[in-house]
Scaffold this active site. Sequence first.
Site, mmCIF file in Angstrom:
data_model
loop_
_atom_site.group_PDB
_atom_site.id
_atom_site.type_symbol
_atom_site.label_atom_id
_atom_site.label_comp_id
_atom_site.label_asym_id
_atom_site.label_seq_id
_atom_site.Cartn_x
_atom_site.Cartn_y
_atom_site.Cartn_z
ATOM 1 N N SER A 189 0.806 -1.223 0.000
ATOM 2 C CA SER A 189 0.000 0.000 0.000
ATOM 3 C C SER A 189 0.840 1.275 0.000
ATOM 4 O O SER A 189 0.340 2.343 -0.341
ATOM 5 C CB SER A 189 -0.927 0.015 1.224
ATOM 6 O OG SER A 189 -0.195 0.236 2.427
ATOM 7 N N THR A 244 9.864 -5.126 9.546
ATOM 8 C CA THR A 244 8.563 -5.790 9.552
ATOM 9 C C THR A 244 8.684 -7.294 9.320
ATOM 10 O O THR A 244 9.385 -7.742 8.414
ATOM 11 C CB THR A 244 7.662 -5.172 8.463
ATOM 12 O OG1 THR A 244 7.427 -3.805 8.785
ATOM 13 C CG2 THR A 244 6.323 -5.896 8.381
ATOM 14 N N ASN A 245 7.977 -8.066 10.146
ATOM 15 C CA ASN A 245 8.021 -9.528 10.046
ATOM 16 C C ASN A 245 6.952 -10.089 9.120
ATOM 17 O O ASN A 245 5.905 -9.475 8.939
ATOM 18 C CB ASN A 245 7.840 -10.140 11.447
ATOM 19 C CG ASN A 245 9.120 -10.085 12.248
ATOM 20 O OD1 ASN A 245 10.201 -10.335 11.731
ATOM 21 N ND2 ASN A 245 8.999 -9.729 13.517
ATOM 22 N N PRO A 246 7.207 -11.286 8.544
ATOM 23 C CA PRO A 246 8.460 -12.055 8.614
ATOM 24 C C PRO A 246 9.532 -11.378 7.759
ATOM 25 O O PRO A 246 9.396 -11.296 6.539
ATOM 26 C CB PRO A 246 8.086 -13.431 8.076
ATOM 27 C CG PRO A 246 6.893 -13.174 7.193
ATOM 28 C CD PRO A 246 6.173 -12.011 7.783
ATOM 29 N N VAL A 247 10.565 -10.891 8.400
ATOM 30 C CA VAL A 247 11.441 -9.888 7.803
ATOM 31 C C VAL A 247 12.153 -10.359 6.530
ATOM 32 O O VAL A 247 12.331 -9.572 5.593
ATOM 33 C CB VAL A 247 12.465 -9.375 8.838
ATOM 34 C CG1 VAL A 247 13.427 -10.457 9.287
ATOM 35 C CG2 VAL A 247 13.215 -8.165 8.302
ATOM 36 N N ASP A 248 12.547 -11.609 6.464
ATOM 37 C CA ASP A 248 13.280 -12.075 5.280
ATOM 38 C C ASP A 248 12.402 -12.044 4.035
ATOM 39 O O ASP A 248 12.834 -11.605 2.969
ATOM 40 C CB ASP A 248 13.814 -13.488 5.513
ATOM 41 C CG ASP A 248 14.635 -13.582 6.785
ATOM 42 O OD1 ASP A 248 15.741 -13.026 6.809
ATOM 43 O OD2 ASP A 248 14.148 -14.198 7.755
ATOM 44 N N SER A 297 21.432 -12.848 16.691
ATOM 45 C CA SER A 297 22.864 -13.058 16.932
ATOM 46 C C SER A 297 23.302 -12.363 18.220
ATOM 47 O O SER A 297 24.118 -12.899 18.986
ATOM 48 C CB SER A 297 23.676 -12.548 15.739
ATOM 49 O OG SER A 297 23.367 -13.288 14.565
ATOM 50 N N HIS A 353 14.515 -15.307 10.526
ATOM 51 C CA HIS A 353 14.284 -14.642 11.815
ATOM 52 C C HIS A 353 12.966 -15.205 12.342
ATOM 53 O O HIS A 353 11.911 -14.588 12.243
ATOM 54 C CB HIS A 353 14.204 -13.125 11.632
ATOM 55 C CG HIS A 353 13.811 -12.399 12.890
ATOM 56 N ND1 HIS A 353 14.497 -12.530 14.078
ATOM 57 C CD2 HIS A 353 12.781 -11.543 13.147
ATOM 58 C CE1 HIS A 353 13.919 -11.781 14.999
ATOM 59 N NE2 HIS A 353 12.878 -11.182 14.462
#
Length: 315
Positions: free
Chosen positions: A103, A121-125, A151, A177
């Site tokens: 958007s 913002t997730n899911p980041v990958d 990590s 992540h």
Amino acid sequence: MFKQRKVGIVGTGHVGSHCALSLMLQGVCDELVLVDIDEAKSQSQAFDCMDTASFLPHRVKVKKGTYQDLGKVDIVVISVGTIDNVSKNRLSELEGSLKIINSFVPEIMASGFKGYFVVITNPVDIVTYYVQKLSGLPHNHVIGTGTGLDSARLCRVLSNELNIDARSIQAYMLGEHGDSQMAVFSQVSINGFSLESFLKNTGKKLDYNKVETTVTKAGWDIYSGKKSTEFGIACVCTDIIRAVYSDEKKVMACSGYLEGHYGENGLYIGVPAIIGKNGVEKVLELELNEKEQDKFSETLEIIKKHIKIGEKAFK
């Protein structure tokens, strides 16, 4: 005339607001533009930040803005979305997150933006993958926070288990992540000592499975107690932005784009990388043992599966 360092933040809830505060406290930028669908919130966050600015040793200007205003900034942080605290699985947030970025990312690009995206913002990958698709920017200019925070959590947990300063530990979580992330214990370094060598030297014991599980669950454990996670991820975001502005060539975990790395192509996933003025300048490959390679292959498959699921959001 000296160039002003300008950062935009889209989404000014717990995470976005603390990214703003972290950037201010660490003196990483000169101007912040806060954008939120709730304009009253972004305006209030801007005022609150400016009340803080008078106590800093450096000047920072913070203001509420629009997507059109982001065409003039160097870096845009994306920290929108909601947390699925029922399933406690970041992957379940995919459809909602993709609808949100769909958007506004095209609108930001239409404003003339040519800088860098830092995606939280997730899911980041998977979201990072689609931000790059929507923006058309070079892959190295779209950076997800990935396993940067995971990590750091691994270093914290190892620090507690081994009773040494976390800053003496170099360690990485790789992959999603999320629940399938994995620790690369074979490549942990404690100021030059391998983890195995350090344990032999000190006579300490370590439950590897317990450590990995503790790190993987850490975000949800924090969320269960305070209904948000914000401070750590804000510092990861700040580290990435500082590395770009200062051309640090810093090695840290992030969502990096694989182009033959680890035998894979065409996706973002949590890996160590060198970050400098050109964004992700090089993805680094850790040498994995057989067990670690199997785990990494599993998390790669999960990312691939959800990239395909994400395609439905754009049809």
